[in-house]
Design a protein around this motif. Structure first.
Motif, PDB file in Angstrom:
ATOM      1  N   LEU A   1       0.809  -1.216   0.000  1.00 62.05           N
ATOM      2  CA  LEU A   1       0.000   0.000   0.000  1.00 62.05           C
ATOM      3  C   LEU A   1       0.845   1.271   0.000  1.00 62.05           C
ATOM      4  O   LEU A   1       0.304   2.371  -0.023  1.00 62.05           O
ATOM      5  CB  LEU A   1      -0.939   0.008   1.211  1.00 62.05           C
ATOM      6  CG  LEU A   1      -2.015  -1.074   1.227  1.00 62.05           C
ATOM      7  CD1 LEU A   1      -2.864  -0.970   2.477  1.00 62.05           C
ATOM      8  CD2 LEU A   1      -2.889  -1.001  -0.014  1.00 62.05           C
TER       9      LEU A   1
ATOM     10  N   HIS B   1      -4.756   6.770   8.616  1.00 68.36           N
ATOM     11  CA  HIS B   1      -5.931   5.970   8.256  1.00 68.36           C
ATOM     12  C   HIS B   1      -6.178   4.956   9.363  1.00 68.36           C
ATOM     13  O   HIS B   1      -5.236   4.426   9.952  1.00 68.36           O
ATOM     14  CB  HIS B   1      -5.733   5.237   6.925  1.00 68.36           C
ATOM     15  CG  HIS B   1      -5.301   6.127   5.798  1.00 68.36           C
ATOM     16  ND1 HIS B   1      -6.179   6.895   5.075  1.00 68.36           N
ATOM     17  CD2 HIS B   1      -4.063   6.374   5.292  1.00 68.36           C
ATOM     18  CE1 HIS B   1      -5.514   7.581   4.168  1.00 68.36           C
ATOM     19  NE2 HIS B   1      -4.223   7.285   4.276  1.00 68.36           N
TER      20      HIS B   1
ATOM     21  N   ALA C   1      -8.602   1.492   9.766  1.00 63.81           N
ATOM     22  CA  ALA C   1      -9.525   0.556   9.121  1.00 63.81           C
ATOM     23  C   ALA C   1     -10.032  -0.418  10.165  1.00 63.81           C
ATOM     24  O   ALA C   1      -9.247  -1.182  10.745  1.00 63.81           O
ATOM     25  CB  ALA C   1      -8.838  -0.193   7.979  1.00 63.81           C
TER      26      ALA C   1
ATOM     27  N   LEU D   1      -4.368   7.506   0.650  1.00 62.92           N
ATOM     28  CA  LEU D   1      -4.590   6.256  -0.073  1.00 62.92           C
ATOM     29  C   LEU D   1      -5.565   6.520  -1.208  1.00 62.92           C
ATOM     30  O   LEU D   1      -6.570   7.221  -1.024  1.00 62.92           O
ATOM     31  CB  LEU D   1      -5.172   5.187   0.852  1.00 62.92           C
ATOM     32  CG  LEU D   1      -4.217   4.439   1.790  1.00 62.92           C
ATOM     33  CD1 LEU D   1      -5.021   3.511   2.692  1.00 62.92           C
ATOM     34  CD2 LEU D   1      -3.186   3.651   1.013  1.00 62.92           C
ATOM     35  N   SER D   2      -5.278   5.965  -2.367  1.00 54.60           N
ATOM     36  CA  SER D   2      -6.216   6.087  -3.476  1.00 54.60           C
ATOM     37  C   SER D   2      -7.461   5.255  -3.176  1.00 54.60           C
ATOM     38  O   SER D   2      -7.464   4.395  -2.299  1.00 54.60           O
ATOM     39  CB  SER D   2      -5.565   5.613  -4.779  1.00 54.60           C
ATOM     40  OG  SER D   2      -5.301   4.220  -4.710  1.00 54.60           O
ATOM     41  N   SER D   3      -8.517   5.507  -3.920  1.00 55.04           N
ATOM     42  CA  SER D   3      -9.750   4.747  -3.722  1.00 55.04           C
ATOM     43  C   SER D   3      -9.535   3.263  -4.006  1.00 55.04           C
ATOM     44  O   SER D   3     -10.132   2.392  -3.359  1.00 55.04           O
ATOM     45  CB  SER D   3     -10.852   5.297  -4.627  1.00 55.04           C
ATOM     46  OG  SER D   3     -10.453   5.225  -5.997  1.00 55.04           O
ATOM     47  N   GLN D   4      -8.663   2.991  -4.973  1.00 56.31           N
ATOM     48  CA  GLN D   4      -8.365   1.590  -5.279  1.00 56.31           C
ATOM     49  C   GLN D   4      -7.656   0.916  -4.112  1.00 56.31           C
ATOM     50  O   GLN D   4      -8.001  -0.200  -3.707  1.00 56.31           O
ATOM     51  CB  GLN D   4      -7.503   1.514  -6.535  1.00 56.31           C
ATOM     52  CG  GLN D   4      -8.177   2.114  -7.760  1.00 56.31           C
ATOM     53  CD  GLN D   4      -7.173   2.401  -8.868  1.00 56.31           C
ATOM     54  OE1 GLN D   4      -5.978   2.241  -8.697  1.00 56.31           O
ATOM     55  NE2 GLN D   4      -7.669   2.864 -10.004  1.00 56.31           N
ATOM     56  N   HIS D   5      -6.661   1.576  -3.537  1.00 57.45           N
ATOM     57  CA  HIS D   5      -5.939   0.999  -2.404  1.00 57.45           C
ATOM     58  C   HIS D   5      -6.804   0.926  -1.156  1.00 57.45           C
ATOM     59  O   HIS D   5      -6.591   0.061  -0.302  1.00 57.45           O
ATOM     60  CB  HIS D   5      -4.672   1.806  -2.136  1.00 57.45           C
ATOM     61  CG  HIS D   5      -3.592   1.562  -3.149  1.00 57.45           C
ATOM     62  ND1 HIS D   5      -2.624   2.497  -3.440  1.00 57.45           N
ATOM     63  CD2 HIS D   5      -3.345   0.499  -3.951  1.00 57.45           C
ATOM     64  CE1 HIS D   5      -1.820   2.007  -4.371  1.00 57.45           C
ATOM     65  NE2 HIS D   5      -2.233   0.802  -4.698  1.00 57.45           N
ATOM     66  N   GLN D   6      -7.777   1.815  -1.030  1.00 61.78           N
ATOM     67  CA  GLN D   6      -8.703   1.720   0.099  1.00 61.78           C
ATOM     68  C   GLN D   6      -9.559   0.463  -0.012  1.00 61.78           C
ATOM     69  O   GLN D   6      -9.845  -0.182   0.999  1.00 61.78           O
ATOM     70  CB  GLN D   6      -9.582   2.970   0.147  1.00 61.78           C
ATOM     71  CG  GLN D   6      -8.853   4.213   0.624  1.00 61.78           C
ATOM     72  CD  GLN D   6      -9.723   5.455   0.570  1.00 61.78           C
ATOM     73  OE1 GLN D   6     -10.862   5.399   0.097  1.00 61.78           O
ATOM     74  NE2 GLN D   6      -9.194   6.579   1.032  1.00 61.78           N
ATOM     75  N   ARG D   7      -9.964   0.117  -1.233  1.00 65.12           N
ATOM     76  CA  ARG D   7     -10.698  -1.132  -1.413  1.00 65.12           C
ATOM     77  C   ARG D   7      -9.809  -2.331  -1.102  1.00 65.12           C
ATOM     78  O   ARG D   7     -10.253  -3.313  -0.511  1.00 65.12           O
ATOM     79  CB  ARG D   7     -11.245  -1.227  -2.835  1.00 65.12           C
ATOM     80  CG  ARG D   7     -12.427  -0.295  -3.100  1.00 65.12           C
ATOM     81  CD  ARG D   7     -13.085  -0.628  -4.422  1.00 65.12           C
ATOM     82  NE  ARG D   7     -12.201  -0.388  -5.551  1.00 65.12           N
ATOM     83  CZ  ARG D   7     -12.106   0.770  -6.185  1.00 65.12           C
ATOM     84  NH1 ARG D   7     -12.856   1.797  -5.789  1.00 65.12           N
ATOM     85  NH2 ARG D   7     -11.303   0.908  -7.209  1.00 65.12           N
TER      86      ARG D   7
ATOM     87  N   LEU E   1      -7.410  -2.299   1.009  1.00 66.38           N
ATOM     88  CA  LEU E   1      -7.219  -2.311   2.458  1.00 66.38           C
ATOM     89  C   LEU E   1      -8.322  -3.105   3.137  1.00 66.38           C
ATOM     90  O   LEU E   1      -8.066  -3.837   4.117  1.00 66.38           O
ATOM     91  CB  LEU E   1      -7.177  -0.878   2.987  1.00 66.38           C
ATOM     92  CG  LEU E   1      -7.003  -0.717   4.502  1.00 66.38           C
ATOM     93  CD1 LEU E   1      -5.719  -1.380   4.967  1.00 66.38           C
ATOM     94  CD2 LEU E   1      -7.009   0.755   4.878  1.00 66.38           C
ATOM     95  N   ALA E   2      -9.545  -2.985   2.643  1.00 67.16           N
ATOM     96  CA  ALA E   2     -10.640  -3.769   3.212  1.00 67.16           C
ATOM     97  C   ALA E   2     -10.394  -5.265   3.040  1.00 67.16           C
ATOM     98  O   ALA E   2     -10.669  -6.064   3.940  1.00 67.16           O
ATOM     99  CB  ALA E   2     -11.959  -3.365   2.558  1.00 67.16           C
TER     100      ALA E   2
END
Length: 507
Positions: A170, A214, A216, A231-237, A239-240
Motif C-alpha cells: 500500500l 488511516h 480501518a 490512499l487512493s480509492s483503489q488501495h482503500q478497497r 485495504l478492506a
C-alpha cells in the motif's frame, strides 16, 4: 510517500499500481473526432463518384461510418459523425436534393431513427470500453490479493511478516494492528477501551488513532492503523480485503496455539493414565512379591532353611531394585516431557560408564568388544549410564536366547549434525522389530507388541526404558537409532559428539 528506509525494508513488498479507470483516452477521442469529420463526407464523395443514389444503402453506409467512429473515439465523436452524416443525407441524398427541406415525412422519420441508432451505438461502445477497464482493474486487484495470499502462506505466518507486506503493497510508512481488550482487561466506566498492540511494521508505527493517517476497522475485535499519506480509492478497497487477511492470519495463529495446547493436554492425560496403569499393575507386582517374601520370613512357627531364607531375601532385593528402576524411569520421563533435563556435559568414554550401567544385569549375557583407546564423547555420565542400562535391559528382556554385544567406534563418516562423533552399538540376535514398530518403540509406555515381556511377569516393565534413553541422548546432543541386526535381531546405535574440551552446560 514512504521514505527510503520504509521502501527498502522488504524486497517482496512492491507498491501496487493498479490501472486507472478513465474511459476512452484523449488520443482516441481526438482520432475519433478527425474521423467523424472525414468519414461522412467521404461516404458521400464515394457514392457520388460511383453514381449510386439508393437512399437506404447510403444511410447504412453513414451508419457504418458512425459505428466505426464510436468504436475508436467513443460517444461524442460518434454523435458528431451521426449529426454530420444526417446533415449530408438530408442535403445530398434526400429529396429535394441540395436543400435541407424534406418533402417526404417518412424520410424525416428515417433520419431521426438513423441519428438515434448511431448515438445509441456510440453510447454502448463507450460503456463497454469503461467496463473493460474496470474488469482489468478488478483483475489486477484480484491478482494482487492472490499474490499476497501466496506470500503469506509461504512466509513464517507471523503477523509482523503479514503487516510488512501490507505496508509495502500500500506504500505506507508504518502499520499497526490493534486488538480489542482481553477478557481480563480492567475497563474504567466512561473511558474508551484500551486496545492492545498485537503487531506492527515499519518505523515509528502509530499506536493511537490520532497518530494514524488511516484507521480501518477490520471487525469489532481488530483495527488497522496506517501512517504514510493518502490512499487512493483503489488501495482503500484493497485495504478492506487486507483486513480480512488479518483476521485469517490471527485466527490461524490462535488455532495453532489451541492445537498445541490440546496436544499438550492430551499428552498430559495420556501420561497420567499410563502412570495410573503402571501404578495399578507394574508397580504393585513387585510390591506384592516383597510383601509375600517378608510375610514368609516373619512367620515364627515356620523355620526356613538358610538357603530358602537367602532366596527370599534375594527376591526382596530384586523386587526392590525393580521398583527403584521403575520409579527412576517415571521421574526421568516426567523431566523429559517437562523439558527440564539439564545435562552436565563432560568428556566421558564408553568404557567408564559400563560398570555402573551394567550393574544388576547377568554378566554371562553381556559381551563387550569395546576398544580401550576410543576418544571421549560429550555426555553427562549419569544420563549416559541410564541410556545404556535401559537399552541393554531391553535387549536382555526381548532376546532371552541371545548374547548382547557391545561395540563402539569413532572416525570418518560418524557425525552428529556437523560435529565428529562416536557411536556405541548394542546388538542382540532376538526376534527383532518390524519396520512399523520402530517409531512406536521409542514412545512412552509402549512395549513390544503392547504385551508383557516374553521372559514373564518378573521381567515386565511399563514401557519407558527406550523413551527415557532417547530423551536423555537427545538432551546430550546425540541421537538414538534402531536398525535390524544382520541375521536377525535389533541393533541400537547411540551416537554422541566427541569431547572438544568445552561443556558443562545444557546441550
Amino acid at each position: 510517500m514512504p521514505g527510503p528506509e520504509a521502501q527498502s525494508s522488504d524486497s517482496d513488498a512492491v507498491l501496487l499500481r493498479l490501472p486507472a479507470v478513465r474511459g476512452i483516452g484523449r488520443g482516441r477521442v481526438v482520432t475519433g473526432l478527425v474521423l467523424a469529420l472525414l468519414l461522412p463526407p467521404g461516404v458521400e464523395v464515394m457514392v457520388t463518384v460511383l453514381g449510386f443514389r439508393n437512399f437506404a444503402m447510403i444511410m447504412l453506409l453513414q451508419l457504418a461510418a458512425a459505428v466505426a467512429v464510436a468504436a475508436i473515439g467513443g460517444l461524442w465523436p460518434a454523435v458528431v459523425a451521426a449529426v454530420l452524416g444526417s446533415f449530408l443525407l438530408n442535403y445530398l441524398s434526400a429529396e429535394p436534393v441540395g436543400s435541407l427541406s424534406i418533402a417526404d415525412p417518412t424520410t424525416l422519420f428515417t433520419l431521426v431513427v438513423f441519428l438515434a441508432v448511431a448515438c445509441g451505438v456510440a453510447l454502448a461502445v463507450g460503456l463497454a470500453s469503461r467496463r473493460a477497464q474496470e474488469a482489468a482493474r478488478s483483475e489486477a486487484e484480484a491478482t494482487a490479493l492472490s499474490e499476497l495470499a501466496l506470500r503469506i502462506l509461504s512466509s513464517d505466518g507471523s503477523l509482523e511478516s503479514f503487516l510488512e507486506k501490507v505496508r509495502g503493497n500500500l506504500g505506507m510508512e508504518a502499520v499497526t494492528l490493534l486488538g480489542s481488550p482481553g477478557p481480563d482487561s480492567v475497563t474504567v466506566p466512561g473511558a474508551p477501551p484500551q486496545w492492545r498492540i498485537l503487531a506492527s511494521a515499519g518505523p515509528n508505527p502509530p499506536v493511537t488513532h490520532a497518530a494514524a493517517d488511516h484507521a480501518a476497522v477490520v471487525d469489532p475485535h481488530y483495527t488497522l492503523l496506517l501512517r504514510g499519506g493518502a490512499l487512493s480509492s483503489q488501495h482503500q478497497r484493497l485495504l478492506a480485503a487486507f483486513g480480512a487477511f488479518v483476521v485469517a492470519v490471527r485466527e490461524r495463529q490462535q488455532l495453532v496455539k489451541s492445537r498445541r495446547d490440546n496436544l499438550r493436554l492430551a499428552e498430559g492425560n495420556k501420561m497420567r493414565t499410563s502412570i495410573l496403569r503402571a501404578v495399578s499393575h507394574d508397580l504393585r507386582t513387585p510390591l506384592a512379591g516383597i510383601k509375600l517374601a517378608v510375610s514368609s520370613l516373619r512367620q515364627e512357627e515356620v523355620q526356613f532353611p538358610p538357603d530358602v531364607q537367602k532366596e527370599l531375601l534375594e527376591t526382596i532385593e530384586n523386587y526392590a531394585d525393580r521398583l527403584d528402576h521403575l520409579v527412576d524411569n517415571l521421574l526421568d520421563m516426567s523431566r523429559i516431557t517437562a523439558d527440564a533435563v539439564n545435562p552436565l556435559l563432560a568428556g566421558t568414554t564408553w568404557t567408564e560408564i559400563l560398570p555402573e550401567a551394567l550393574r544388576g544385569i547377568p554378566k554371562e549375557r553381556i559381551r563387550s568388544e569395546l576398544q580401550p583407546n576410543l576418544p571421549p564423547v560429550t555426555a553427562d555420565a549419569g544420563m549416559l549410564e541410564s541410556v545404556v542400562a535401559n537399552i541393554v535391559e531391553n535387549a536382555v528382556k526381548y532376546a532371552p536366547g541371545s548374547d548382547v554385544i557391545l561395540t563402539a567406534r569413532a572416525g570418518a563418516g560418524i557425525t552428529v549434525g556437523d560435529q565428529p562423533a562416536s557411536e556405541l552399538r548394542i546388538v542382540d540376535h532376538g526376534s527383532g522389530v518390524g519396520h512399523n514398530e520402530v517409531l512406536e518403540m521409542f514412545q512412552p509406555f509402549q512395549r513390544l507388541g503392547d504385551s508383557p515381556s516374553p521372559a514373564g511377569g518378573a521381567g515386565g516393565g511399563i514401557g519407558l526404558g527406550l523413551a527415557v534413553a532417547k530423551g536423555f541422548t537427545e538432551a546430550m546432543g546425540g541421537t538414538l537409532m534402531a536398525e535390524p541386526t544382520p541375521g536377525g535381531g535389533l541393533t541400537m546405535v547411540v551416537t554422541l559428539p566427541l569431547w572438544t574440551g568445552h561443556g558443562g552446560g545444557r546441550a
